[in-house]
Design an enzyme around this catalytic site. Structure first.
Site, PDB file in Angstrom:
ATOM      1  CB  SER A 131       2.628 -22.765   7.326  1.00 34.54           C
ATOM      2  OG  SER A 131       2.779 -22.592   8.703  1.00 34.54           O
ATOM      3  CE  LYS A 177       5.715 -21.610   9.423  1.00 36.55           C
ATOM      4  NZ  LYS A 177       5.181 -22.758  10.186  1.00 36.55           N
ATOM      5  CE1 TYR A 228       6.351 -17.014  10.615  1.00 36.45           C
ATOM      6  CE2 TYR A 228       4.678 -16.405  12.224  1.00 36.45           C
ATOM      7  CZ  TYR A 228       5.276 -17.356  11.427  1.00 36.45           C
ATOM      8  OH  TYR A 228       4.795 -18.646  11.428  1.00 36.45           O
ATOM      9  CE1 TYR A 241       1.990 -26.519   8.992  1.00 42.30           C
ATOM     10  CE2 TYR A 241      -0.073 -27.727   8.802  1.00 42.30           C
ATOM     11  CZ  TYR A 241       0.641 -26.556   8.668  1.00 42.30           C
ATOM     12  OH  TYR A 241       0.019 -25.442   8.217  1.00 42.30           O
ATOM     13  CB  VAL A 266      -3.433 -22.653  10.053  1.00 44.22           C
ATOM     14  CG1 VAL A 266      -2.656 -23.683  10.824  1.00 44.22           C
ATOM     15  CG2 VAL A 266      -2.850 -21.275  10.179  1.00 44.22           C
TER      16      VAL A 266
HETATM   17  N1  GLN Z   1       0.841 -17.705  10.927  1.00 43.97           N
HETATM   18  C1  GLN Z   1       0.682 -19.023  11.431  1.00 43.97           C
HETATM   19  C2  GLN Z   1       1.418 -19.220  12.740  1.00 43.97           C
HETATM   20  O1  GLN Z   1       2.523 -18.829  12.868  1.00 43.97           O
HETATM   21  C3  GLN Z   1       1.141 -20.012  10.422  1.00 43.97           C
HETATM   22  C4  GLN Z   1       1.032 -21.422  10.912  1.00 43.97           C
HETATM   23  C5  GLN Z   1       0.586 -22.390   9.899  1.00 43.97           C
HETATM   24  O2  GLN Z   1       0.054 -22.077   8.846  1.00 43.97           O
HETATM   25  N2  GLN Z   1       0.733 -23.627  10.251  1.00 43.97           N
HETATM   26  O3  GLN Z   1       0.890 -19.774  13.667  1.00 43.97           O
END
Ligand code: GLN
Length: 309
Positions: A65, A68, A193, A245, A263
């Site tokens: 994430s 992002k 993605y 988050y 994550v």
């Molecule tokens: N690639 C992960 C997903 O889309 C990223 C999520 C994350 O790091 N929270 O689930």
């Protein structure tokens, strides 16, 4: 310039490491299960180019994430603020990052923010390029510029592992395609993605990205502007409101810096005008943040008076 191991940071890492036993490595992306739950490392990059570290900072992590924020910056550069925020909103959700619920009950045509999966998928959809390969190369070049490291690339194993199992993310895409948020082929968007999320680097690279945001978009050593100042400001604002988050509020109180987690157990932090921070600690808490990484940042925030509030 090599990153110098720091005794002071090492003590904090040893203390924070005690919390790894309360966390769990992410397992919904099978390849991430291979991480060692008790790892914890940190690098701090200063505007003058010096770096301090503790733990095994050579260890590579995938951005997940954290990517992002980078795709948000690129989409803002590509399409401008107005078109980006026509498609995604500004508000935190209070829900887990992969939740679909607000899309249905609040506004199916506009994911609430660019840091949740739905919003991030809509943002990746906006990245310009001739085809998926070209768009991926643009993301990679941008990340290479931010880290000042031309060798940064993505992990094929992690990307494949997520691509094969990302049914929830696919369903978010189909939902948004139904409502016209995205209009490209879902498999192609998922391909892009999952590769973006699998971009791999060490803590020092991560800290270098942090310092560019900390310096409002300028790489302090080369003095090169990589991100327009307004784009850096918008990204940092989302890092504060949604970067951790549905634990972003507590993080703002306890640590008080713009940060983004993934994550994989990575956290990228940007202390305005002072430091870029890269942390890796794969054991996660129940919200999906590095459990020991959070502890470490809390201790660092007190010790170095990091909070901007
Ligand atoms: N690639 C992960 C997903 O889309 C990223 C999520 C994350 O790091 N929270 O689930």
């Amino acid at each position: 310039m090599p990153c110098k191991s720091s005794e002071e940071l090492n003590e904090l890492v040893l203390e924070a490491k005690k919390y790894t036993k309360y966390g769990k490595v992410a397992d919904y992306i099978p390849e991430l299960k291979k991480a060692h739950p008790h790892d914890l490392s940190v690098a701090i990059y200063h505007p003058n180019g010096t770096c301090r570290s503790a733990g095994d900072i050579q260890q590579k992590i995938t951005l997940q994430s954290i990517s992002k924020v980078l795709t948000l910056a690129l989409a803002l550069i590509d399409c401008g603020e107005e078109s980006v925020f026509r498609k995604v909103g500004y508000e935190p959700t209070g829900d887990p990052f992969n939740s679909i619920i607000k899309l249905e009950i609040m506004n199916p045509t506009k994911p609430l923010n660019p840091m949740i999966n739905a919003g991030a998928l809509a943002v990746t959809h906006m990245i310009k390029g001739k085809n998926i390969e070209d768009r991926l190369n643009r993301i990679l070049s941008f990340v290479q510029e931010l880290t000042n490291n031309p060798n940064v690339t993505y992990s094929q194993e992690v990307a494949k592992s997520e691509f094969e199992t990302a049914h929830l993310n696919r369903s978010l895409c189909y939902y948004m395609k139904q409502y016209g948020v995205i209009n490209e082929d879902v498999e192609e968007l998922m391909d892009l993605y999952t590769k973006q999320c699998a971009i791999e680097m060490d803590c020092l690279d991560l800290a270098r990205i942090g310092i560019v945001f900390a310096m409002d978009g300028v790489e302090p050593i080369t003095n090169k502007r990589i991100i327009p100042v307004d784009v850096a400001r918008i990204c940092k604002t989302f890092m504060v409101t949604c970067g951790m988050y549905n634990a972003s509020g507590e993080f703002a109180v306890r640590v008080g810096i713009p940060a983004k987690s993934g994550v994989s157990g990575g956290i990228m932090g940007a202390v305005p005008n002072r430091f870029g921070i890269g942390i890796f600690g794969p054991a996660l808490d129940d919200k999906g943040n590095s459990i020991a990484g959070l502890k470490l940042l809390e201790m660092m925030s007190i010790k170095y008076a990091l909070s901007m509030f």
